[in-house]
Enzyme design. Structure first.
Site, mmCIF file in Angstrom:
data_model
loop_
_atom_site.group_PDB
_atom_site.id
_atom_site.type_symbol
_atom_site.label_atom_id
_atom_site.label_comp_id
_atom_site.label_asym_id
_atom_site.label_seq_id
_atom_site.Cartn_x
_atom_site.Cartn_y
_atom_site.Cartn_z
ATOM 1 C CG HIS A 1 -1.709 -1.231 1.428
ATOM 2 N ND1 HIS A 1 -2.982 -1.446 0.961
ATOM 3 C CD2 HIS A 1 -1.337 -2.387 2.048
ATOM 4 C CE1 HIS A 1 -3.387 -2.667 1.315
ATOM 5 N NE2 HIS A 1 -2.387 -3.257 1.962
ATOM 6 C CB SER B 1 13.386 23.179 -13.584
ATOM 7 O OG SER B 1 12.523 24.300 -13.637
ATOM 8 C CE LYS C 1 11.597 19.683 -9.717
ATOM 9 N NZ LYS C 1 10.385 20.170 -10.355
ATOM 10 C CD GLU D 1 9.054 12.887 -14.899
ATOM 11 O OE1 GLU D 1 8.069 13.629 -14.974
ATOM 12 O OE2 GLU D 1 10.225 13.327 -14.790
#
Ligand code: ARG
Length: 466
Positions: A164, A285, A291, A298
Protein backbone atom coordinates in the site's frame (compact mmCIF):
# COMPACT_ATOMS: atom_id res chain seq x y z
CA UNK A 1 9.53 9.94 -51.16
CA UNK A 2 8.91 11.16 -54.68
CA UNK A 3 5.44 12.17 -55.67
CA UNK A 4 5.48 10.76 -59.16
CA UNK A 5 2.02 11.29 -60.65
CA UNK A 6 -0.01 8.10 -60.86
CA UNK A 7 -0.29 6.49 -64.27
CA UNK A 8 -3.68 6.87 -65.93
CA UNK A 9 -4.56 3.42 -64.75
CA UNK A 10 -2.71 1.25 -62.25
CA UNK A 11 0.11 -0.69 -63.86
CA UNK A 12 -0.81 -3.80 -61.85
CA UNK A 13 -4.54 -4.01 -62.43
CA UNK A 14 -4.86 -1.51 -65.27
CA UNK A 15 -6.15 -4.21 -67.59
CA UNK A 16 -9.56 -3.85 -66.04
CA UNK A 17 -9.39 -0.13 -65.18
CA UNK A 18 -9.80 2.88 -67.42
CA UNK A 19 -8.71 5.57 -64.95
CA UNK A 20 -6.41 6.04 -61.98
CA UNK A 21 -7.42 6.68 -58.41
CA UNK A 22 -8.66 9.96 -56.93
CA UNK A 23 -5.93 11.77 -55.00
CA UNK A 24 -7.62 11.01 -51.70
CA UNK A 25 -8.03 7.38 -52.74
CA UNK A 26 -4.31 7.14 -53.31
CA UNK A 27 -3.69 8.82 -49.98
CA UNK A 28 -5.89 6.51 -47.93
CA UNK A 29 -4.78 3.42 -49.84
CA UNK A 30 -1.02 3.85 -49.73
CA UNK A 31 1.03 2.19 -47.02
CA UNK A 32 4.49 2.90 -48.42
CA UNK A 33 4.95 5.71 -45.90
CA UNK A 34 5.25 3.12 -43.15
CA UNK A 35 5.61 -0.33 -44.71
CA UNK A 36 8.94 0.59 -46.31
CA UNK A 37 10.30 -0.71 -43.03
CA UNK A 38 9.55 -4.18 -44.40
CA UNK A 39 11.96 -3.85 -47.30
CA UNK A 40 14.58 -6.32 -46.09
CA UNK A 41 11.94 -8.93 -45.31
CA UNK A 42 10.21 -8.30 -48.64
CA UNK A 43 13.42 -8.88 -50.57
CA UNK A 44 14.27 -11.96 -48.51
CA UNK A 45 10.82 -13.38 -49.22
CA UNK A 46 11.07 -12.62 -52.93
CA UNK A 47 14.50 -14.26 -53.21
CA UNK A 48 13.18 -17.41 -51.55
CA UNK A 49 10.07 -17.39 -53.71
CA UNK A 50 12.04 -16.95 -56.95
CA UNK A 51 14.49 -19.70 -56.04
CA UNK A 52 11.57 -22.03 -55.35
CA UNK A 53 9.82 -21.10 -58.63
CA UNK A 54 13.00 -21.93 -60.55
CA UNK A 55 13.62 -25.19 -58.72
CA UNK A 56 10.05 -26.29 -59.39
CA UNK A 57 10.41 -25.42 -63.08
CA UNK A 58 7.82 -22.63 -62.90
CA UNK A 59 10.26 -19.94 -64.07
CA UNK A 60 13.51 -20.39 -66.00
CA UNK A 61 16.85 -20.44 -64.12
CA UNK A 62 17.91 -17.36 -66.11
CA UNK A 63 14.86 -15.48 -64.86
CA UNK A 64 15.69 -16.38 -61.29
CA UNK A 65 19.23 -15.10 -61.78
CA UNK A 66 17.93 -11.81 -63.20
CA UNK A 67 15.51 -11.47 -60.30
CA UNK A 68 18.21 -12.18 -57.71
CA UNK A 69 20.60 -9.73 -59.35
CA UNK A 70 17.93 -7.05 -59.57
CA UNK A 71 16.81 -7.50 -55.97
CA UNK A 72 20.41 -7.28 -54.75
CA UNK A 73 20.83 -3.98 -56.60
CA UNK A 74 17.56 -2.68 -55.13
CA UNK A 75 18.66 -3.71 -51.62
CA UNK A 76 21.88 -1.77 -52.08
CA UNK A 77 19.97 1.25 -53.38
CA UNK A 78 17.52 1.24 -50.45
CA UNK A 79 20.41 0.78 -48.03
CA UNK A 80 22.17 3.82 -49.48
CA UNK A 81 19.02 5.90 -49.06
CA UNK A 82 18.36 6.86 -52.67
CA UNK A 83 15.60 4.47 -53.61
CA UNK A 84 12.70 6.47 -55.06
CA UNK A 85 9.79 5.26 -52.91
CA UNK A 86 6.62 6.31 -54.73
CA UNK A 87 3.21 6.72 -53.17
CA UNK A 88 1.56 5.99 -56.50
CA UNK A 89 3.03 2.50 -56.17
CA UNK A 90 1.05 2.04 -52.96
CA UNK A 91 3.20 -0.24 -50.83
CA UNK A 92 6.63 -1.79 -50.39
CA UNK A 93 5.67 -4.84 -52.45
CA UNK A 94 4.65 -2.85 -55.56
CA UNK A 95 7.52 -0.40 -55.13
CA UNK A 96 10.12 -3.14 -55.15
CA UNK A 97 8.44 -5.15 -57.91
CA UNK A 98 8.11 -2.08 -60.15
CA UNK A 99 11.80 -1.13 -59.77
CA UNK A 100 12.78 -4.75 -60.30
CA UNK A 101 10.94 -4.84 -63.63
CA UNK A 102 12.51 -1.49 -64.59
CA UNK A 103 15.91 -3.05 -63.94
CA UNK A 104 15.57 -6.59 -65.29
CA UNK A 105 12.53 -6.46 -67.57
CA UNK A 106 10.42 -9.58 -68.25
CA UNK A 107 11.95 -11.64 -65.42
CA UNK A 108 10.66 -9.07 -62.94
CA UNK A 109 7.16 -9.58 -64.23
CA UNK A 110 7.41 -13.32 -63.58
CA UNK A 111 8.24 -12.94 -59.86
CA UNK A 112 4.61 -12.64 -58.79
CA UNK A 113 3.69 -16.06 -60.24
CA UNK A 114 1.96 -18.28 -57.64
CA UNK A 115 2.01 -15.45 -55.11
CA UNK A 116 -0.26 -12.64 -53.96
CA UNK A 117 0.44 -9.55 -51.94
CA UNK A 118 -1.74 -11.23 -49.32
CA UNK A 119 0.65 -14.09 -48.58
CA UNK A 120 3.57 -11.78 -49.33
CA UNK A 121 2.67 -9.18 -46.71
CA UNK A 122 1.77 -11.87 -44.16
CA UNK A 123 5.21 -13.41 -44.71
CA UNK A 124 7.09 -10.12 -44.62
CA UNK A 125 5.34 -8.99 -41.47
CA UNK A 126 5.99 -12.29 -39.69
CA UNK A 127 9.66 -12.04 -40.59
CA UNK A 128 9.77 -8.46 -39.30
CA UNK A 129 8.09 -9.33 -36.01
CA UNK A 130 10.41 -12.33 -35.63
CA UNK A 131 13.47 -10.10 -36.10
CA UNK A 132 12.01 -7.62 -33.62
CA UNK A 133 11.44 -10.42 -31.09
CA UNK A 134 15.08 -11.47 -31.34
CA UNK A 135 16.31 -7.91 -30.80
CA UNK A 136 13.97 -7.25 -27.89
CA UNK A 137 14.83 -10.57 -26.27
CA UNK A 138 18.51 -9.57 -26.28
CA UNK A 139 17.62 -6.19 -24.79
CA UNK A 140 15.54 -7.82 -22.03
CA UNK A 141 18.48 -10.08 -21.23
CA UNK A 142 20.75 -7.03 -21.07
CA UNK A 143 18.41 -5.24 -18.67
CA UNK A 144 18.20 -8.37 -16.50
CA UNK A 145 22.01 -8.52 -16.39
CA UNK A 146 22.15 -4.88 -15.31
CA UNK A 147 19.56 -5.47 -12.57
CA UNK A 148 21.20 -8.68 -11.32
CA UNK A 149 24.61 -6.98 -11.22
CA UNK A 150 23.24 -4.17 -9.05
CA UNK A 151 21.32 -6.71 -6.96
CA UNK A 152 24.53 -8.60 -6.23
CA UNK A 153 26.16 -5.33 -5.08
CA UNK A 154 23.25 -4.52 -2.78
CA UNK A 155 22.17 -7.98 -1.63
CA UNK A 156 22.54 -6.94 2.04
CA UNK A 157 21.47 -3.28 1.94
CA UNK A 158 18.11 -2.86 3.67
CA UNK A 159 15.35 -0.64 2.39
CA UNK A 160 11.71 -0.31 3.37
CA UNK A 161 9.58 -3.03 1.87
CA UNK A 162 6.15 -1.59 1.19
CA UNK A 163 2.59 -2.69 0.78
CA UNK A 164 0.00 0.00 0.00
CA UNK A 165 3.12 2.20 -0.35
CA UNK A 166 3.31 2.09 3.46
CA UNK A 167 6.30 0.66 5.32
CA UNK A 168 5.64 -3.01 5.80
CA UNK A 169 8.79 -5.04 6.50
CA UNK A 170 12.41 -4.35 5.66
CA UNK A 171 13.74 -5.96 2.48
CA UNK A 172 17.06 -5.57 0.74
CA UNK A 173 17.57 -3.35 -2.28
CA UNK A 174 19.01 -6.35 -4.11
CA UNK A 175 15.86 -8.35 -3.40
CA UNK A 176 13.71 -5.54 -4.77
CA UNK A 177 15.74 -5.37 -7.99
CA UNK A 178 15.57 -9.14 -8.45
CA UNK A 179 11.78 -8.96 -8.36
CA UNK A 180 12.03 -7.09 -11.68
CA UNK A 181 14.46 -9.69 -13.03
CA UNK A 182 11.71 -12.28 -12.51
CA UNK A 183 9.21 -10.06 -14.38
CA UNK A 184 11.51 -9.48 -17.34
CA UNK A 185 12.29 -13.20 -17.44
CA UNK A 186 8.56 -13.86 -17.88
CA UNK A 187 8.47 -11.22 -20.62
CA UNK A 188 11.17 -13.19 -22.44
CA UNK A 189 9.12 -16.33 -21.98
CA UNK A 190 6.11 -14.64 -23.59
CA UNK A 191 8.28 -13.57 -26.54
CA UNK A 192 9.59 -17.10 -26.91
CA UNK A 193 6.05 -18.51 -26.92
CA UNK A 194 4.95 -15.91 -29.44
CA UNK A 195 7.92 -16.74 -31.66
CA UNK A 196 7.10 -20.45 -31.58
CA UNK A 197 3.54 -19.97 -32.81
CA UNK A 198 4.56 -17.22 -35.24
CA UNK A 199 7.07 -19.40 -37.00
CA UNK A 200 4.87 -20.84 -39.76
CA UNK A 201 5.22 -19.62 -43.32
CA UNK A 202 2.20 -18.12 -45.13
CA UNK A 203 4.03 -17.88 -48.46
CA UNK A 204 2.32 -20.00 -51.11
CA UNK A 205 -1.17 -19.47 -49.70
CA UNK A 206 -1.37 -16.95 -52.56
CA UNK A 207 -4.47 -14.72 -52.47
CA UNK A 208 -6.49 -17.03 -50.22
CA UNK A 209 -7.06 -20.43 -51.82
CA UNK A 210 -3.58 -21.70 -52.62
CA UNK A 211 -2.30 -21.99 -56.16
CA UNK A 212 -2.55 -24.31 -59.15
CA UNK A 213 1.22 -24.09 -59.75
CA UNK A 214 3.34 -27.02 -58.49
CA UNK A 215 5.08 -24.98 -55.80
CA UNK A 216 7.19 -26.31 -52.92
CA UNK A 217 6.05 -24.64 -49.74
CA UNK A 218 8.47 -26.62 -47.57
CA UNK A 219 11.32 -25.13 -49.55
CA UNK A 220 10.33 -21.49 -49.04
CA UNK A 221 9.43 -22.12 -45.39
CA UNK A 222 12.86 -23.61 -44.73
CA UNK A 223 14.70 -20.95 -46.70
CA UNK A 224 13.07 -18.26 -44.58
CA UNK A 225 13.78 -20.00 -41.29
CA UNK A 226 10.19 -21.03 -40.59
CA UNK A 227 9.44 -24.35 -38.89
CA UNK A 228 6.79 -25.33 -41.47
CA UNK A 229 4.35 -23.87 -43.98
CA UNK A 230 1.03 -22.66 -42.55
CA UNK A 231 -1.48 -25.46 -43.10
CA UNK A 232 -4.58 -23.54 -44.16
CA UNK A 233 -4.34 -20.96 -46.94
CA UNK A 234 -7.29 -18.89 -45.65
CA UNK A 235 -5.82 -18.73 -42.17
CA UNK A 236 -2.34 -18.05 -43.53
CA UNK A 237 -3.35 -14.77 -45.19
CA UNK A 238 -5.83 -13.56 -42.58
CA UNK A 239 -4.10 -14.44 -39.31
CA UNK A 240 -2.53 -11.63 -37.31
CA UNK A 241 -2.38 -13.52 -34.00
CA UNK A 242 1.40 -13.28 -34.10
CA UNK A 243 1.20 -9.49 -34.11
CA UNK A 244 -1.40 -9.51 -31.34
CA UNK A 245 0.64 -11.87 -29.20
CA UNK A 246 3.67 -9.70 -29.76
CA UNK A 247 1.70 -6.61 -28.72
CA UNK A 248 0.28 -8.39 -25.69
CA UNK A 249 3.81 -9.34 -24.62
CA UNK A 250 4.88 -5.75 -25.31
CA UNK A 251 2.01 -4.31 -23.27
CA UNK A 252 2.77 -6.53 -20.27
CA UNK A 253 6.48 -5.74 -20.45
CA UNK A 254 5.77 -2.02 -20.85
CA UNK A 255 3.62 -2.29 -17.73
CA UNK A 256 6.57 -3.84 -15.88
CA UNK A 257 8.89 -1.12 -17.13
CA UNK A 258 6.34 1.49 -16.07
CA UNK A 259 6.12 0.13 -12.53
CA UNK A 260 9.89 0.21 -12.23
CA UNK A 261 10.01 3.71 -13.73
CA UNK A 262 7.45 4.83 -11.17
CA UNK A 263 9.64 3.48 -8.38
CA UNK A 264 12.64 5.34 -9.75
CA UNK A 265 10.60 8.55 -9.83
CA UNK A 266 9.56 7.99 -6.20
CA UNK A 267 13.06 7.00 -5.08
CA UNK A 268 14.55 10.12 -6.71
CA UNK A 269 12.07 12.52 -5.11
CA UNK A 270 13.47 14.73 -2.34
CA UNK A 271 11.40 13.26 0.52
CA UNK A 272 12.70 9.78 -0.36
CA UNK A 273 16.16 10.37 -1.88
CA UNK A 274 16.85 6.61 -1.99
CA UNK A 275 18.67 6.86 -5.31
CA UNK A 276 20.35 9.50 -7.38
CA UNK A 277 20.51 9.48 -11.16
CA UNK A 278 23.56 11.10 -12.74
CA UNK A 279 23.32 14.15 -14.97
CA UNK A 280 23.29 11.75 -17.91
CA UNK A 281 19.79 10.57 -17.00
CA UNK A 282 18.39 13.76 -15.51
CA UNK A 283 17.04 17.05 -16.80
CA UNK A 284 16.88 20.44 -15.14
CA UNK A 285 14.14 23.03 -14.90
CA UNK A 286 14.04 26.28 -16.85
CA UNK A 287 12.79 28.14 -13.77
CA UNK A 288 13.70 26.16 -10.65
CA UNK A 289 17.48 25.92 -10.42
CA UNK A 290 17.44 23.16 -7.80
CA UNK A 291 15.45 20.70 -9.90
CA UNK A 292 16.73 17.34 -11.10
CA UNK A 293 13.95 15.66 -12.99
CA UNK A 294 13.91 11.93 -13.85
CA UNK A 295 12.45 12.55 -17.33
CA UNK A 296 13.66 9.26 -18.78
CA UNK A 297 11.82 7.31 -16.09
CA UNK A 298 8.71 9.42 -16.59
CA UNK A 299 8.77 8.78 -20.33
CA UNK A 300 9.26 5.05 -19.87
CA UNK A 301 6.25 5.16 -17.57
CA UNK A 302 4.27 7.09 -20.18
CA UNK A 303 5.19 5.01 -23.21
CA UNK A 304 3.09 2.21 -21.77
CA UNK A 305 0.13 4.16 -23.10
CA UNK A 306 1.06 3.87 -26.76
CA UNK A 307 2.08 0.22 -26.43
CA UNK A 308 -1.19 -0.77 -24.78
CA UNK A 309 -2.99 1.41 -27.30
CA UNK A 310 -1.42 -0.53 -30.17
CA UNK A 311 -2.69 -3.81 -28.70
CA UNK A 312 -6.22 -2.50 -28.27
CA UNK A 313 -6.04 -0.86 -31.70
CA UNK A 314 -5.15 -4.05 -33.55
CA UNK A 315 -7.64 -6.17 -31.59
CA UNK A 316 -10.26 -3.67 -32.69
CA UNK A 317 -9.12 -3.79 -36.34
CA UNK A 318 -9.27 -7.58 -36.38
CA UNK A 319 -12.53 -8.18 -34.57
CA UNK A 320 -15.36 -8.74 -37.00
CA UNK A 321 -13.19 -9.21 -40.10
CA UNK A 322 -14.60 -12.00 -42.26
CA UNK A 323 -12.11 -14.38 -43.88
CA UNK A 324 -9.83 -13.98 -45.62
CA UNK A 325 -7.72 -10.83 -46.27
CA UNK A 326 -9.33 -7.40 -45.96
CA UNK A 327 -7.59 -4.09 -46.48
CA UNK A 328 -8.34 -3.26 -42.85
CA UNK A 329 -5.36 -5.47 -42.10
CA UNK A 330 -3.01 -2.90 -43.60
CA UNK A 331 -3.63 -1.04 -40.33
CA UNK A 332 -1.73 -3.79 -38.49
CA UNK A 333 1.72 -2.37 -39.06
CA UNK A 334 2.07 1.13 -37.63
CA UNK A 335 0.99 0.09 -34.14
CA UNK A 336 3.40 -2.83 -34.13
CA UNK A 337 6.29 -0.70 -35.39
CA UNK A 338 5.53 2.03 -32.89
CA UNK A 339 5.14 -0.39 -29.98
CA UNK A 340 8.37 -2.21 -30.89
CA UNK A 341 10.23 1.11 -31.08
CA UNK A 342 8.81 2.34 -27.78
CA UNK A 343 9.59 -0.97 -26.09
CA UNK A 344 13.16 -1.03 -27.38
CA UNK A 345 13.79 2.57 -26.36
CA UNK A 346 12.27 2.01 -22.92
CA UNK A 347 14.43 -1.07 -22.36
CA UNK A 348 17.58 0.80 -23.38
CA UNK A 349 16.74 3.80 -21.19
CA UNK A 350 15.89 1.59 -18.22
CA UNK A 351 19.09 -0.44 -18.54
CA UNK A 352 20.98 2.86 -18.69
CA UNK A 353 19.30 4.14 -15.53
CA UNK A 354 19.88 0.87 -13.67
CA UNK A 355 23.61 0.96 -14.45
CA UNK A 356 23.75 4.68 -13.65
CA UNK A 357 21.79 5.03 -10.42
CA UNK A 358 23.59 5.54 -7.13
CA UNK A 359 21.60 4.29 -4.15
CA UNK A 360 21.89 6.18 -0.87
CA UNK A 361 22.21 3.05 1.24
CA UNK A 362 22.41 4.93 4.56
CA UNK A 363 19.17 6.71 3.85
CA UNK A 364 17.45 3.56 2.70
CA UNK A 365 18.60 1.72 5.81
CA UNK A 366 17.31 4.50 8.08
CA UNK A 367 13.98 4.51 6.28
CA UNK A 368 13.82 0.72 6.47
CA UNK A 369 13.54 0.88 10.27
CA UNK A 370 10.96 3.66 10.35
CA UNK A 371 7.22 3.08 10.62
CA UNK A 372 7.60 0.16 13.09
CA UNK A 373 8.79 -1.99 10.20
CA UNK A 374 10.04 -4.71 12.56
CA UNK A 375 6.67 -5.14 14.33
CA UNK A 376 6.15 -8.47 12.58
CA UNK A 377 9.54 -9.61 13.87
CA UNK A 378 8.42 -8.82 17.40
CA UNK A 379 5.17 -10.73 16.94
CA UNK A 380 7.05 -13.69 15.44
CA UNK A 381 9.43 -13.63 18.46
CA UNK A 382 6.44 -13.82 20.84
CA UNK A 383 5.21 -16.88 18.92
CA UNK A 384 8.59 -18.57 18.62
CA UNK A 385 9.99 -17.92 22.13
CA UNK A 386 6.90 -17.47 24.34
CA UNK A 387 4.69 -19.80 22.29
CA UNK A 388 1.86 -17.28 22.13
CA UNK A 389 -0.73 -17.98 19.43
CA UNK A 390 -0.02 -15.68 16.46
CA UNK A 391 -3.30 -13.75 16.88
CA UNK A 392 -2.43 -13.01 20.52
CA UNK A 393 1.11 -12.03 19.58
CA UNK A 394 -0.31 -9.71 16.91
CA UNK A 395 -2.51 -8.03 19.51
CA UNK A 396 0.30 -7.61 22.08
CA UNK A 397 2.58 -6.17 19.39
CA UNK A 398 -0.18 -3.79 18.31
CA UNK A 399 -0.39 -2.45 21.85
CA UNK A 400 3.40 -2.01 21.99
CA UNK A 401 3.32 -0.15 18.66
CA UNK A 402 0.59 2.10 20.07
CA UNK A 403 2.75 2.81 23.14
CA UNK A 404 5.80 3.61 21.03
CA UNK A 405 3.75 5.79 18.74
CA UNK A 406 2.30 7.71 21.70
CA UNK A 407 5.86 8.34 22.94
CA UNK A 408 7.08 9.19 19.45
CA UNK A 409 9.80 6.52 19.50
CA UNK A 410 10.67 3.27 17.70
CA UNK A 411 9.78 -0.12 19.14
CA UNK A 412 13.39 -0.72 20.14
CA UNK A 413 13.34 2.46 22.26
CA UNK A 414 10.67 1.05 24.61
CA UNK A 415 12.14 -0.13 27.91
CA UNK A 416 11.91 -3.75 28.97
CA UNK A 417 9.51 -2.67 31.76
CA UNK A 418 7.23 -1.07 29.16
CA UNK A 419 7.36 -4.24 27.11
CA UNK A 420 6.59 -6.40 30.12
CA UNK A 421 3.63 -4.21 31.01
CA UNK A 422 1.96 -5.63 27.89
CA UNK A 423 3.42 -9.16 28.10
CA UNK A 424 5.25 -10.19 31.29
CA UNK A 425 7.15 -13.01 29.55
CA UNK A 426 9.15 -10.67 27.31
CA UNK A 427 12.91 -10.73 28.02
CA UNK A 428 15.90 -8.65 26.97
CA UNK A 429 16.44 -11.06 24.06
CA UNK A 430 13.53 -9.49 22.19
CA UNK A 431 15.66 -6.48 21.24
CA UNK A 432 17.84 -8.67 19.05
CA UNK A 433 15.02 -9.07 16.51
CA UNK A 434 14.10 -5.39 16.31
CA UNK A 435 16.90 -4.21 14.02
CA UNK A 436 16.47 -4.09 10.24
CA UNK A 437 19.52 -6.28 9.73
CA UNK A 438 18.16 -8.96 12.04
CA UNK A 439 14.82 -8.66 10.32
CA UNK A 440 16.08 -9.20 6.78
CA UNK A 441 18.58 -11.85 7.89
CA UNK A 442 15.74 -13.84 9.43
CA UNK A 443 13.75 -14.09 6.17
CA UNK A 444 15.45 -17.29 5.09
CA UNK A 445 12.42 -19.03 3.61
CA UNK A 446 12.80 -19.87 -0.08
CA UNK A 447 12.33 -16.67 -2.09
CA UNK A 448 12.79 -14.51 1.01
CA UNK A 449 14.88 -11.38 1.43
CA UNK A 450 17.71 -12.79 3.61
CA UNK A 451 20.94 -11.29 2.18
CA UNK A 452 22.54 -14.71 1.73
CA UNK A 453 19.56 -15.81 -0.36
CA UNK A 454 19.52 -12.60 -2.38
CA UNK A 455 23.23 -12.95 -3.12
CA UNK A 456 22.69 -16.54 -4.23
CA UNK A 457 19.75 -15.60 -6.48
CA UNK A 458 21.72 -12.73 -8.06
CA UNK A 459 24.62 -15.08 -8.71
CA UNK A 460 22.28 -17.67 -10.21
CA UNK A 461 20.80 -15.08 -12.59
CA UNK A 462 24.18 -13.71 -13.59
CA UNK A 463 25.34 -17.23 -14.39
CA UNK A 464 22.22 -17.97 -16.42
CA UNK A 465 22.54 -14.69 -18.31
CA UNK A 466 26.27 -14.94 -18.96
N1 ARG B 1 -0.25 -3.04 -48.41
C1 ARG B 1 -1.07 -4.17 -48.15
C2 ARG B 1 -1.11 -4.48 -46.67
O1 ARG B 1 -0.31 -3.99 -45.97
C3 ARG B 1 -0.58 -5.37 -48.89
C4 ARG B 1 -1.62 -6.39 -49.19
C5 ARG B 1 -2.60 -5.86 -50.15
N2 ARG B 1 -3.45 -6.86 -50.64
C6 ARG B 1 -4.54 -6.60 -51.38
N3 ARG B 1 -5.24 -7.59 -51.78
N4 ARG B 1 -4.90 -5.37 -51.65
O2 ARG B 1 -1.95 -5.19 -46.19
Amino acid sequence: MTDTPPPPANAYWGGRFAAGPAAVMEEINASIGFDQRLWRQDIRGSLAHAAMLAKCGIIAPADEQDIARGLAAIAAQIESGDFPFARALEDIHFNIEARLTERVGEAGKRLHTARSRNDQVATDFRLWVRDAIDGLDAQLADLMRALATRAAEHAADPMPGMTHLQSAQPVTFGHHLLAYVEMFARDRGRLADCRKRLNECPLGAAALAGTSFPIDREMTATALGFDRPAANSLDAVSDRDFALEFLAAAAISAMHLSRFAEEIVIWCSAPFRFVRLSDAFTTGSSIMPQKRNPDAAELVRAKTGRVTGALVGLLTVMKGLPLAYAKDMQEDKEGVFDAADAWALSLAATAGMVRDLVPDTARMRAAAGAGFATATDLADWLVRVLHLPFRTAHHVTGRLVARAEAKGVDLAALSLAEMQAEEPGITQAVYSVLTVDASVASRTSYGGTAPAHVAAQAARWLERLA
